[in-house]
Each structure stands twice: as structure tokens, then as C-alpha cells.
Scaffold this motif. Sequence first.
Motif, PDB file in Angstrom:
ATOM      1  N   ASN A   1       0.848  -1.194   0.000  1.00  0.00           N
ATOM      2  CA  ASN A   1       0.000   0.000   0.000  1.00  0.00           C
ATOM      3  C   ASN A   1       0.883   1.242   0.000  1.00  0.00           C
TER       4      ASN A   1
ATOM      5  N   TRP B   1       1.077   5.140   0.492  1.00  0.00           N
ATOM      6  CA  TRP B   1       0.294   6.127   1.217  1.00  0.00           C
ATOM      7  C   TRP B   1       1.118   7.377   1.464  1.00  0.00           C
TER       8      TRP B   1
ATOM      9  N   CYS C   1      -2.588  12.523   2.457  1.00  0.00           N
ATOM     10  CA  CYS C   1      -3.620  11.881   1.623  1.00  0.00           C
ATOM     11  C   CYS C   1      -4.808  11.448   2.488  1.00  0.00           C
TER      12      CYS C   1
ATOM     13  N   PRO D   1      -7.803   9.933   1.588  1.00  0.00           N
ATOM     14  CA  PRO D   1      -8.241   8.560   1.353  1.00  0.00           C
ATOM     15  C   PRO D   1      -7.274   7.520   1.919  1.00  0.00           C
ATOM     16  N   CYS D   2      -5.992   7.838   1.927  1.00  0.00           N
ATOM     17  CA  CYS D   2      -5.003   6.917   2.507  1.00  0.00           C
ATOM     18  C   CYS D   2      -5.278   6.717   3.990  1.00  0.00           C
ATOM     19  N   LYS D   3      -5.531   7.821   4.686  1.00  0.00           N
ATOM     20  CA  LYS D   3      -5.795   7.751   6.124  1.00  0.00           C
ATOM     21  C   LYS D   3      -7.075   6.965   6.393  1.00  0.00           C
ATOM     22  N   THR D   4      -8.039   7.064   5.502  1.00  0.00           N
ATOM     23  CA  THR D   4      -9.305   6.354   5.665  1.00  0.00           C
ATOM     24  C   THR D   4      -9.137   4.850   5.484  1.00  0.00           C
ATOM     25  N   GLU D   5      -8.269   4.450   4.556  1.00  0.00           N
ATOM     26  CA  GLU D   5      -8.147   3.017   4.268  1.00  0.00           C
ATOM     27  C   GLU D   5      -7.192   2.281   5.209  1.00  0.00           C
ATOM     28  N   ILE D   6      -6.365   2.979   5.945  1.00  0.00           N
ATOM     29  CA  ILE D   6      -5.385   2.323   6.817  1.00  0.00           C
ATOM     30  C   ILE D   6      -6.038   1.433   7.876  1.00  0.00           C
TER      31      ILE D   6
ATOM     32  N   GLU E   1      -8.776  -0.182   7.623  1.00  0.00           N
ATOM     33  CA  GLU E   1      -9.256  -1.357   6.893  1.00  0.00           C
ATOM     34  C   GLU E   1      -8.109  -2.299   6.554  1.00  0.00           C
ATOM     35  N   LEU E   2      -6.976  -1.739   6.175  1.00  0.00           N
ATOM     36  CA  LEU E   2      -5.801  -2.569   5.884  1.00  0.00           C
ATOM     37  C   LEU E   2      -5.292  -3.244   7.158  1.00  0.00           C
TER      38      LEU E   2
END
Length: 117
Positions: A66, A68, A72, A74-79, A81-82
Motif C-alpha cells: 500500500n 500512502w 492523503c 483517502p489513505c488515512k481512511t483506508e489504513i 481497513e488494511l
Amino acid sequence: MDRAELKGLLRDWGAVAFITLVVAVTWNIVTAPASTGLAPKLELDRLGRGTWSLHDNGKADAYVVNFWATWCGPCKTEIPELNAFAAAHPDVAVIGVSVDEQLQTTRLEAAARQLGI
């Protein structure tokens, strides 16, 4: 233009379109890179603690890489979830790669801690 001329034009252009399609598909097949089954070489700096290499340290069955950045959204939002994915799939290594340029190591480490990386 009569009907016979129109039919001839459509037949000719149809043949041209078909030949173009065959050439494009053949070109994609011929020029596609051969897969060796190995991921490309990946070496990462570990925030001043040496380097990490996928081929030297890669012991997982699969990898998620990933990219990131601290700026960013969206990056902070998906972390999270990852992180949840990594916890649920211990056989898959999840690797985060910061693309922040010229960011001090201490600031990057703080951001990573804050985001739970």
C-alpha cells in the motif's frame, strides 16, 4: 449512394475493423511480458533502520503493498481497513510504503504511530 454501394462500404470497413482487432490482440499477446511468478525487486528504507527487501525477507504467501502519504485523506481512511485485513489474514504480509517526499523521519514515524501503522 445506392444500397449496393452502402453494403460494399460496410463490408470493406467491417473487414478493416476486424483486421485491426486481430492485429491489436496479436500485438498484446506477443508483447506481454513473461511472468516468472516472482514479484519485482522491492527494497525499502526502514526509516533509517536499514533496508527491507521483499526477496530477502519475503516469507509470506502473498503481499499487499500500500502506497500512502501523510497528506492523503483517502489513505488515512483506508489504513484501519488494511490493519483489520492484516489481522484477519496473517498469511498475507501488508506493507505500507510512504511516498512523502522530504519529510523528516521523526514526523513520518509520528504520523505512522498516530495512524496505527
